[in-house]
Structure formats: C-alpha cells, structure tokens
Design a protein around this motif. Structure first.
Motif, PDB file in Angstrom:
ATOM      1  N   PRO A   1       0.830  -1.217   0.000  1.00  0.00           N
ATOM      2  CA  PRO A   1       0.000   0.000   0.000  1.00  0.00           C
ATOM      3  C   PRO A   1       0.865   1.267   0.000  1.00  0.00           C
ATOM      4  O   PRO A   1       0.369   2.348  -0.301  1.00  0.00           O
ATOM      5  N   PHE A   2       2.142   1.119   0.331  1.00  0.00           N
ATOM      6  CA  PHE A   2       3.020   2.291   0.436  1.00  0.00           C
ATOM      7  C   PHE A   2       3.727   2.622  -0.874  1.00  0.00           C
ATOM      8  O   PHE A   2       4.407   3.643  -0.970  1.00  0.00           O
TER       9      PHE A   2
ATOM     10  N   ARG B   1       6.038   5.904  -2.079  1.00  0.00           N
ATOM     11  CA  ARG B   1       7.481   5.764  -2.313  1.00  0.00           C
ATOM     12  C   ARG B   1       7.845   6.431  -3.643  1.00  0.00           C
ATOM     13  O   ARG B   1       8.777   7.230  -3.704  1.00  0.00           O
TER      14      ARG B   1
ATOM     15  N   LEU C   1      15.869   1.616   3.701  1.00  0.00           N
ATOM     16  CA  LEU C   1      14.773   1.205   4.581  1.00  0.00           C
ATOM     17  C   LEU C   1      13.430   1.401   3.888  1.00  0.00           C
ATOM     18  O   LEU C   1      12.485   0.639   4.126  1.00  0.00           O
ATOM     19  N   SER C   2      13.341   2.399   3.028  1.00  0.00           N
ATOM     20  CA  SER C   2      12.108   2.590   2.260  1.00  0.00           C
ATOM     21  C   SER C   2      11.860   1.378   1.354  1.00  0.00           C
ATOM     22  O   SER C   2      10.771   0.803   1.343  1.00  0.00           O
TER      23      SER C   2
ATOM     24  N   SER D   1      10.931  -1.599   3.352  1.00  0.00           N
ATOM     25  CA  SER D   1       9.569  -1.469   3.876  1.00  0.00           C
ATOM     26  C   SER D   1       8.546  -1.839   2.809  1.00  0.00           C
ATOM     27  O   SER D   1       7.529  -2.471   3.116  1.00  0.00           O
ATOM     28  N   ILE D   2       8.820  -1.448   1.578  1.00  0.00           N
ATOM     29  CA  ILE D   2       7.924  -1.861   0.487  1.00  0.00           C
ATOM     30  C   ILE D   2       7.900  -3.382   0.390  1.00  0.00           C
ATOM     31  O   ILE D   2       6.843  -4.007   0.265  1.00  0.00           O
TER      32      ILE D   2
ATOM     33  N   MET E   1       8.548  -5.610   2.743  1.00  0.00           N
ATOM     34  CA  MET E   1       7.901  -6.224   3.908  1.00  0.00           C
ATOM     35  C   MET E   1       6.393  -6.053   3.896  1.00  0.00           C
ATOM     36  O   MET E   1       5.681  -6.825   4.515  1.00  0.00           O
ATOM     37  N   THR E   2       5.925  -5.005   3.222  1.00  0.00           N
ATOM     38  CA  THR E   2       4.483  -4.766   3.204  1.00  0.00           C
ATOM     39  C   THR E   2       3.859  -5.218   1.892  1.00  0.00           C
ATOM     40  O   THR E   2       2.695  -4.932   1.632  1.00  0.00           O
TER      41      THR E   2
END
Lengths: 330, 330
Positions: free
Chosen positions: A204-205, A209, A241-242, A245-246, A248-249
């Motif tokens: 969802p991010f 990004r 980390l961005s 994070s993508i 991991m989500t």
C-alpha cells in the motif's frame, strides 16, 4: 555475420544509492523510477561468448557449472534479442565467471548481463554506442544498464525503451567512496529480484514511495557533487529502509533480512556516535553495504569482521564500466 | 474526600492485532486510528494507591524500586488529572508490581496505567462506569484504555475525548487464542513508544497506512467473529510489518528489532508450511508474539525455546479486564 565471433568482456557490479524496485513494463525492464548507483571494482563478472554455426543450442556455463534452468532461460532470451539485432540464428557458447557469490543480493545479474551484452554484441560484430548499450543491457537485467558505465551512474526511468538509459553523472575519480560489504549469507535468496519487482505494487506504500523519489534523487546528486557524505549517508540509509519497507508490506511479504543483517544495521549508527562515519544500504538481499571514506575503511572492515554472523567482508572502490578484455574463459 | 483512601487493582497487558501508532493529540492521547487488541492474562500489573493528607509529595515504587524520573512524572501527571476529578490535593503513595519485564514492548504501560486508574479512582472514592474508565486510563497511556476491558477490545479513535473510548467486541470466552511470547531482549528500549508516536507522521508512508486501516479493522473483526485464524493471521502479520515499516521510515528511523527478532520472524512462515499454524506480531519492541490455537501451543512454545537468542517464552491466554483486588502491596 562479421568476425570476430568470439569476445570476452568484464563488468563490475554496482551498489544502488537510490534503488530500482518495480517495473512499469516487465518485458522491456522499464522501471517505475530513475535510480542511482556507484559501479564497483571489486565485484566482477568476466563473460566469454562465442557464436557458432555448429552448435545445436546455446550452452551456458556459470562459475564452472551448467546454468540453472532459470538462469539459462534468462541468458538465452537475452541472446535471442541480441541475435535478432544481428540478424543471425547461430547459437552461442557462454562462459561466465564471478569473483563473488551469486544470488545473495550482490547484484550479480547487473555485472553478469552487462558483461554478456558487451561480449555478445562484440562477438556478433555489432558496433553499438554506449547509451544504446545501456538500453540493451537493461533488457537482460534492469540494473545491468548501470553496470555498463563506471563511476556514479543514473539510470533514467524515461518514457519508453528509447529514453530509459543509463548515464554517468560523475566519473569514478570524482570521489573515492568505498563500499565495505558485510556478507552475512551466501545462500541463494528464495525470491529473485525479478519476482520481487512484480510484488512492489502490492504494497500500500508503493505509490508514496514513487512520489518521494525524485526529490531524494536530486538531493543525492547534489550531495555527491559536493562530496558530502554527511548529507548523502542518511539519504542512502532512508532509501534502503524505504525499499525494504515496500518489500515487507508486499503481499506476500518479502523479508530478505537475516538475523546478522540486523546486527550490522544496529551497529552502524552506534559507530557514528563514536566518530566512525559509515552509512548502510542493502539491495534485495541480506548483505549490508557500508559506504565510507578511505580513512575509515580499515576500521569499519575490522569492526564488521568481528560481528557475529558476518561471514566475509569485501572492500570495493569505485569501478570502471564494462569493457572488452583480451583473455577468454574458453 | 470519601473513604476508602487506599485501593489496589490488577490489570493485564494486551497484544494489539491492529496497532496504535501516532496521536492526533498528545496530551489527551487521542489516536490517529482505532485499534484492536486481546487482553492477556499472563502479563499482569498489580498497583496499590493510597492518598494521604500527610504526604509531602507523590511516592512511586515500581517493582520495588523508586520510579525513574520519566516514569515518576508520567504517573504524577496522571494522578494530578485524577485528583482534579476528585477535587483533592492529597498526595499519593503508589506501589506497582509487574510479573514481566518493563520497557521491552510488552505493553507494561497498558497494564500499568489501567491498574493505576482503577486503583486510584477507587481510592479517591470516585464511582466511574467502565466506558469512562477507559477514557481516563487512555489519558495515562493510550493502550491502557484497552487493558481496562477483558477479551477482544476495540479502542475507537473517536472525534474527541468523549468518544475515544474502548469497548469489548467479544468476551474472552468467545475464542481461546493463545499468545506465545518469545522474549529476545529484556533491555529497556532506547526510544519509548511515547516518543515514537511523535515520529509516526515523519514517515512518508504514514498517510497511506492510516487510509488502509479501517478496512483491515473490519476484516479482522469479521475473522475474530468467525474464529477464523487462517484469515486473521495474515492480517495480523501484515499489520505488524506495516507499523514497523512506518517506524523504519521515520526520520530518524526507529529500528526496534534485534537479530533474534528476525530469527523468529523468518521461522514462523516456515513452520506453517509444516502445518504448525502460528502468526507473528510485534509491538513497539523486539519481542515476538505468536498467535495460535491451544492444540499447537506446546509445539510452538518448544520450537521458540530452541531458537538462538530467545531468552524466555511466555504463554498468555485471553484475560479479563482490570479490577479491584483485596490484597494490597503495602
């Protein structure tokens, strides 16, 4: 078909400061965002290619072993594309040797497809200028576009095949940044970057990004121009980390990190408090790259070697672009 | 001021399935999103409070030690608020005992402020109904609102102080989910959740997280209603990774994980492939909670105990809400 039919090339891997994650076109490897990297001298692939009318099929040997079915089909697809440019149907013998482990997030496909593209186009007798070469390499593996060139390289997202190419933004002599690489795993990763790219949009991010990247890219380029590690470093860490994070989500989630990855990630900011200025980044894998200046490289290397779970530490300098070499692997 | 002036209460911690991360009002602890948790029986705080005209200042003892300055000022601020309701200026003696380590992401502030609120309001002679009690506890620590109640609890974001309260959505008897907690660190975390909440909005991904939560909340409630762990589990894992992605992309980044955290996170999906159905979540800390059903709890517990870096494993059942107890700590 022109001679020579045989050629060899060498290419270095690269470490992305601003990452390539997610395609808008998977077959052309057109990325959703422009990316930025430093080509590395220490992680190299040498590839020899020979086209012959006598071969019944392509042969692909990587590090002395027959390529896996997945690697074989990626290489032959790229050869098919290059053959179509040369208007030949000769099969090829391909030998490739890496001086670093494959499939662990050290961007072997970047140096591999850069070397393959340079060697194969030469063996096919094609005269191709650099910009177009980066576009051809991009078709094999997106980040290979960047490994065609040396030093600090930007790969433009572009609007299509024509203008999605890589360009050198600063030569390797501009700034001697070192990449100290903590290898925490040499096992192949469970999900390839290729498959990972397809999952990016399930986070969802991801749209946010993409929105945030152009500004980060400008800031990074300015910091590189000024040789300003104190500004560049946090941008690079945030960017890594961005991307993770993508990952991991995504659905399903992609967790490339190992326990030792985290051991390194937690140490780097602590070391900075003590004046050891290194900044971490990670590609799509568990190994940690620490960017630093030459005067602190030895200290960082020896600290990394002492961390539990760190199997090996490599030190890479800014490297040159892919080029033809005289020695052949076969 | 009415008698009794002394009262004791017990409250359980809770594990959030849908997390509280980020406030729209820090002084009232009004959250940016509604959250959902299960109150736990095994992680308990007992707190005794006595108001007295003879005390020159509040005294706060936690686990036999004088409270740290940070904890002391949080407790006295909450006592001030409760005193203002009772219109008294008597200082209080507060003793609190936890049966689990503090400051490691086991939500000690949830059980702590729930127990403090129940004990102190009783000692002050205030008669307060449950819903309002959750709002009062919220002022001490947001997630304490949820620990006032037992079983499956939703804390509504609301539009202001009046309607940001917790409510039981299913009693603890509705479904016996177990929380197997792998403790990988008992050191206090470097950044408290309170400070972390303030950083949430610095993540570029935070607005999209907030957008995605209402739908996830509905899906979770439906899955709990159906007692459907196969649906609930992946929602819980995604949600934990979403919150930790927000943390990692905050500026500065918050990395609560330890190497052993990752060792556990990587195992759980592997165990599922072998038919061991557990799902992970994490609060703002390094410890991993594994949600499972009673028939697989022993297997998961013993597997967790064998993982490197796991120091202790706790098993918690659905617990009841905060309540007055007859035994005092002093």
């Amino acid at each position: 078909m022109q001679t020579p039919r045989k050629a060899s090339a060498r290419a270095g891997s690269n470490i992305a400061f601003l990452k390539y994650w997610g395609n808008r076109d998977d077959s052309l490897n057109l990325p959703n965002n422009s990316s930025l990297s430093l080509t590395l001298d220490a992680l190299q692939t040498v590839t020899s290619v020979e086209f012959s009318p006598n071969l019944p099929a392509d042969e692909v040997i990587i590090d002395g072993q027959e390529a896996s079915p997945a690697a074989y089909s990626r290489v032959t697809a790229h050869l098919d594309f290059l053959r179509s440019l040369a208007k030949t149907d000769f099969f090829a013998r391909v030998g490739s040797r890496n001086n670093f482990p494959l499939g662990v997030g050290l961007a072997a496909s970047a140096s591999g497809f850069a070397a393959l593209t340079v060697a194969a186009t030469k063996a096919l007798g094609l005269e191709i200028e650099k910009r177009r070469l980066t576009r051809l390499a991009r078709r094999g593996s997106g980040s290979a576009a960047r490994s065609i060139l040396g030093g600090y390289v930007e790969w433009l997202a572009g609007s299509g095949d024509e203008d999605s190419y890589a360009r050198e933004i600063f030569p390797k002599e501009h700034w001697e940044l070192l990449d100290i690489i903590a290898i925490v795993s040499t096992s192949a990763k469970e999900i390839s970057s290729q498959d990972g790219h397809r999952l990016a949009a399930t986070s969802p991010f991801y749209p946010m990004r993409l929105q945030s990247l152009p500004q980060n890219l400008s800031k990074m380029k300015e910091a590189i121009e000024r040789q300003d590690l104190e500004t560049l470093g946090p941008l690079i860490e945030n960017e890594a980390l961005s991307m993770h994070s993508i990952m991991m989500t995504s659905k399903p989630p992609l967790l490339y990190w190992q326990p030792a990855t985290l051991a390194v990630l937690r140490e780097i900011p602590e070391w900075r408090k003590g004046g050891i200025e290194g900044y971490f980044t990670l590609d799509a894998g568990p190994n940690v790259h620490v960017l630093t200046l030459p005067q602190q490289a030895n200290e960082i290397r020896s600290r990394l070697e002492k961390l539990p779970g760190v199997q090996q530490v490599l030190v890479a300098q800014p490297g040159e672009g892919a080029k033809i070499v005289a020695e052949h692997l076969f």
